[in-house]
Design a protein around this motif. Structure first.
Motif, mmCIF file in Angstrom:
data_model
loop_
_atom_site.group_PDB
_atom_site.id
_atom_site.type_symbol
_atom_site.label_atom_id
_atom_site.label_comp_id
_atom_site.label_asym_id
_atom_site.label_seq_id
_atom_site.Cartn_x
_atom_site.Cartn_y
_atom_site.Cartn_z
ATOM 1 N N ASP A 28 31.961 42.978 41.062
ATOM 2 C CA ASP A 28 33.104 42.330 41.705
ATOM 3 C C ASP A 28 32.764 40.948 42.259
ATOM 4 O O ASP A 28 33.519 40.381 43.038
ATOM 5 N N THR A 29 31.614 40.385 41.826
ATOM 6 C CA THR A 29 31.149 39.110 42.355
ATOM 7 C C THR A 29 30.466 38.293 41.263
ATOM 8 O O THR A 29 29.759 38.848 40.420
ATOM 9 N N VAL A 30 30.683 36.979 41.294
ATOM 10 C CA VAL A 30 29.973 36.047 40.417
ATOM 11 C C VAL A 30 28.929 35.325 41.261
ATOM 12 O O VAL A 30 29.170 35.014 42.432
ATOM 13 N N PHE A 31 27.769 35.059 40.684
ATOM 14 C CA PHE A 31 26.683 34.417 41.421
ATOM 15 C C PHE A 31 26.299 33.092 40.773
ATOM 16 O O PHE A 31 26.406 32.929 39.553
ATOM 17 N N TYR A 32 25.837 32.183 41.618
ATOM 18 C CA TYR A 32 25.376 30.869 41.159
ATOM 19 C C TYR A 32 24.020 30.590 41.804
ATOM 20 O O TYR A 32 23.863 30.725 43.019
ATOM 21 N N PHE A 91 24.998 30.330 36.329
ATOM 22 C CA PHE A 91 25.781 31.446 36.862
ATOM 23 C C PHE A 91 25.257 32.749 36.281
ATOM 24 O O PHE A 91 24.660 32.781 35.212
ATOM 25 N N PHE A 92 25.542 33.850 36.969
ATOM 26 C CA PHE A 92 25.338 35.172 36.384
ATOM 27 C C PHE A 92 26.290 36.154 37.060
ATOM 28 O O PHE A 92 26.867 35.865 38.108
ATOM 29 N N GLY A 93 26.466 37.309 36.420
ATOM 30 C CA GLY A 93 27.420 38.294 36.945
ATOM 31 C C GLY A 93 28.853 37.982 36.581
ATOM 32 O O GLY A 93 29.780 38.620 37.088
ATOM 33 N N GLU A 94 29.059 37.018 35.665
ATOM 34 C CA GLU A 94 30.424 36.602 35.327
ATOM 35 C C GLU A 94 31.169 37.648 34.504
ATOM 36 O O GLU A 94 32.368 37.514 34.261
ATOM 37 N N GLY A 95 30.471 38.702 34.084
ATOM 38 C CA GLY A 95 31.132 39.760 33.312
ATOM 39 C C GLY A 95 32.270 40.417 34.069
ATOM 40 O O GLY A 95 33.199 40.966 33.460
ATOM 41 N N CYS A 96 32.240 40.368 35.407
ATOM 42 C CA CYS A 96 33.313 40.972 36.194
ATOM 43 C C CYS A 96 34.647 40.286 35.939
ATOM 44 O O CYS A 96 35.720 40.883 36.140
ATOM 45 N N LEU A 97 34.617 39.023 35.483
ATOM 46 C CA LEU A 97 35.852 38.296 35.183
ATOM 47 C C LEU A 97 36.474 38.761 33.876
ATOM 48 O O LEU A 97 37.637 38.465 33.596
ATOM 49 N N ASN A 98 35.687 39.464 33.077
ATOM 50 C CA ASN A 98 36.138 39.912 31.759
ATOM 51 C C ASN A 98 36.432 41.402 31.732
ATOM 52 O O ASN A 98 36.455 42.019 30.671
ATOM 53 N N GLY A 99 36.613 41.983 32.917
ATOM 54 C CA GLY A 99 36.993 43.385 32.984
ATOM 55 C C GLY A 99 35.857 44.370 33.151
ATOM 56 O O GLY A 99 36.077 45.574 33.232
ATOM 57 N N HIS A 100 34.603 43.886 33.203
ATOM 58 C CA HIS A 100 33.480 44.801 33.435
ATOM 59 C C HIS A 100 33.552 45.341 34.860
ATOM 60 O O HIS A 100 33.558 44.572 35.823
ATOM 61 N N ARG A 101 33.586 46.655 34.987
ATOM 62 C CA ARG A 101 33.655 47.265 36.311
ATOM 63 C C ARG A 101 32.274 47.583 36.865
ATOM 64 O O ARG A 101 32.107 47.748 38.069
ATOM 65 N N GLN A 102 31.296 47.677 35.967
ATOM 66 C CA GLN A 102 29.918 47.959 36.384
ATOM 67 C C GLN A 102 28.978 46.929 35.779
ATOM 68 O O GLN A 102 29.234 46.382 34.706
ATOM 69 N N THR A 149 24.504 31.499 45.614
ATOM 70 C CA THR A 149 25.881 31.533 46.090
ATOM 71 C C THR A 149 26.580 32.739 45.481
ATOM 72 O O THR A 149 26.534 32.933 44.262
ATOM 73 N N ALA A 150 27.214 33.549 46.329
ATOM 74 C CA ALA A 150 27.990 34.709 45.873
ATOM 75 C C ALA A 150 29.468 34.394 46.035
ATOM 76 O O ALA A 150 29.919 34.005 47.119
ATOM 77 N N ILE A 151 30.239 34.539 44.958
ATOM 78 C CA ILE A 151 31.670 34.234 44.971
ATOM 79 C C ILE A 151 32.421 35.483 44.524
ATOM 80 O O ILE A 151 32.185 35.997 43.426
ATOM 81 N N THR A 152 33.317 35.984 45.362
ATOM 82 C CA THR A 152 34.063 37.183 44.993
ATOM 83 C C THR A 152 34.901 36.903 43.749
ATOM 84 O O THR A 152 35.290 35.758 43.481
ATOM 85 N N LYS A 153 35.202 37.958 43.012
ATOM 86 C CA LYS A 153 36.012 37.822 41.805
ATOM 87 C C LYS A 153 37.347 37.159 42.123
ATOM 88 O O LYS A 153 37.801 36.260 41.406
ATOM 89 N N THR A 154 37.976 37.564 43.229
ATOM 90 C CA THR A 154 39.271 37.001 43.616
ATOM 91 C C THR A 154 39.170 35.503 43.880
ATOM 92 O O THR A 154 39.997 34.714 43.407
ATOM 93 N N ALA A 155 38.129 35.096 44.638
ATOM 94 C CA ALA A 155 37.948 33.678 44.953
ATOM 95 C C ALA A 155 37.620 32.872 43.699
ATOM 96 O O ALA A 155 38.066 31.726 43.545
ATOM 97 N N MET A 156 36.842 33.459 42.796
ATOM 98 C CA MET A 156 36.464 32.765 41.563
ATOM 99 C C MET A 156 37.696 32.517 40.688
ATOM 100 O O MET A 156 37.889 31.410 40.170
ATOM 101 N N ILE A 157 38.525 33.534 40.534
ATOM 102 C CA ILE A 157 39.726 33.392 39.704
ATOM 103 C C ILE A 157 40.664 32.349 40.295
ATOM 104 O O ILE A 157 41.232 31.518 39.575
#
Length: 228
Positions: A41-45, A73-84, A98-106
Motif C-alpha cells: 500500500d506504499t511506494v518508496f523512493y 523508486f520501488f514498491g510501485e506494484g501497489c499502483l497496479n493492483g498488487h495487494r501483496q 521516502t515512503a508515499i502512500t498509494k493514495t497520496a501517490m495516485i
C-alpha cells in the motif's frame, strides 16, 4: 529563460520532504523495508543508499533479482493492483527512503504533470532493464552477464557515472543475479582484472575497456572454462 512560477511543483522537493501521506524513513544496513507477502500500500523512493530485491520460491530457494540505488523508486506494484509484496527489499547500507502512500501517490500523479513525467520515465527505463535482463539470461554466457552487471552497477551510461561499486555487493550476490556460482564469479573477476578491464581493492572500479569488450564482443569474453 524566465523564472519558474512561484508555486511551480518541484519533484525533488516533493520527494525529499515530509507531507500529507508522505514520510521520510531511515534504515540501518541489513534491515528489511518490506518482506515478500506483506501488504502492498506504499511506494518508496531512495534518497540515499542501496537496497537489494530478493524473491523466495515455494521450495525455499532465494534469488537476488535486483539492486536499486539513489533516485530510484520501488514498491510501485501497489499502483497496479498488487495487494501483496512479491519480493523482499533489504538495505545494503544505511539508507534514507521516502515512503508515499498509494493514495497520496495516485493524487500526485493525477495533479502534477511534471511528477507524472518523471515517474513514467522511471517506469519505462525499469521495464527496458527487465527486458534486457531477460535477453541477457537467455542468450549470453555467464561471463558476459557478469560484465554487463558490473557496468550497470557502476552507472555506465548515466549522468552521474561511472562510479566505484560499493563493497557491500558481494560475489555471492553477483552470482545470484547472473545465475551462476560464486567460484565462477571469482574466476571471471580475476580474469577481468588481469586483462585490465576492472580493478578492485575494497571497491570495484570498472574501466571503459570493459564496456568496449562487451559492445564489440571481443574474444577475451569468450574464454570461459566449462559451461555458462
Amino acid at each position: 529563460m524566465g523564472k519558474p512560477a512561484k508555486n511551480a511543483f518541484d519533484a525533488q522537493v516533493f520527494l525529499a520532504k515530509v507531507g500529507e501521506g508522505k514520510s521520510i524513513l531511515q534504515f540501518q544496513k541489513g534491515q528489511n523495508v518490506f518482506v515478500q507477502g506483506d501488504r502492498a500500500d506504499t511506494v518508496f523512493y531512495i534518497q540515499k543508499g542501496r537496497i537489494k530485491l530478493t524473491v523466495l520460491s515455494d521450495q525455499g530457494k532465494e534469488a537476488v533479482v535486483g539492486i536499486l540505488g539513489s533516485g530510484q523508486f520501488f514498491g510501485e506494484g501497489c499502483l497496479n493492483g498488487h495487494r501483496q509484496r512479491i519480493c523482499t527489499t533489504t538495505t545494503m547500507e544505511n539508507c534514507v527512503i521516502t515512503a508515499i502512500t498509494k493514495t497520496a501517490m495516485i493524487a500526485t500523479l493525477r495533479d502534477q504533470p511534471q511528477f507524472s513525467e518523471i515517474f513514467m520515465a522511471y517506469l519505462l527505463t525499469r521495464n527496458r532493464r527487465v527486458e534486457e535482463d531477460l535477453i541477457d539470461q537467455l542468450f549470453n554466457s555467464s561471463e558476459k552477464r557478469l560484465a554487463r552487471l558490473l557496468l550497470l552497477l557502476a552507472n555506465f551510461g548515466t549522468e552521474g557515472g561511472p562510479q566505484p561499486i560499493n563493497p557491500t555487493i558481494s560475489q555471492e550476490t553477483l552470482a545470484d543475479m547472473i545465475g551462476t556460482t560464486r567460484s565462477r564469479v571469482s574466476f571471471f573477476m580475476n580474469k577481468f582484472r588481469k586483462l585490465g578491464l576492472i580493478d578492485y581493492n575494497g571497491h570495484i572500479k570498472v574501466y571503459n575497456s570493459l564496456l568496449s569488450a562487451v559492445l564489440h564482443d571481443k574474444p577475451q569474453l569468450k574464454l570461459e572454462e566449462g559451461g555458462s
